[in-house]
Design a protein around this motif. Structure first.
Motif: not given
Length: 163
Positions: A23-25, A27-28, A31, A150
């Protein structure tokens, strides 16, 4: 000082991350970890890690700043700012000055030694930033806009976690 690196580990490939359906969180976080690892390795010869370089960069941009202002930049608690300031003072890289508008507070300012440390790290950072820009192939503005969007969503949630 920056701890000596014992080596690096290959992170998951983009294909592996996609297969996992991250999920996006998360993925942050992935990263962020990859960015910190890359910057820590590049900046180590200058004696700063990625977080320290970022904070020094804020201090270079703002000739003096209050701990509260720095905490806002860091999106972190005052205790974290305090521990960084103490560490940087011990190195002779920052000094505290009385805050002329609030006698209960102080302003943080880089010393000439702190500016030299930042300058040495910046020389190591510039080629890396150039490679990132080249790797994005003209999509830098899109990526920056997406990250800012984001960040805005995350800040809204941080300030109103109950919704």
């Amino acid at each position: 000082m920056v701890r000596e690196r014992k080596g690096t580990v290959d992170g998951l490939s983009a294909a592996e991350v996609l297969v996992e359906g991250v999920d996006v969180t998360f993925m942050v976080w992935l990263t962020s970890r990859a960015t910190a690892d890359l910057l820590d390795a590049a900046l180590a010869p200058a004696g700063l890690d990625s977080d320290e370089f970022a904070i020094y960069s804020v201090l270079v941009a703002a000739p003096s700043i209050t701990p509260t202002e720095l905490a806002r930049w860091m999106a972190g608690p005052p205790t974290t700012v305090s521990s960084y300031v103490k560490r940087f003072e011990a190195r002779g890289h920052v000094k505290r000055e009385p805050n002329p508008t609030d006698r209960r507070s102080y302003r943080i300012k880089l010393t000439p030694a702190g500016r030299r440390a930042h300058s040495a790290a910046a020389k190591l950072f510039v080629p890396l930033r150039t490679r990132v820009e080249q790797g994005l192939g003209g999509r830098e503005e899109q990526v920056r806009d997406a990250l800012l969007t984001l960040r805005t969503v995350l800040d809204e949630i941080r300030h109103d976690p109950g919704t």
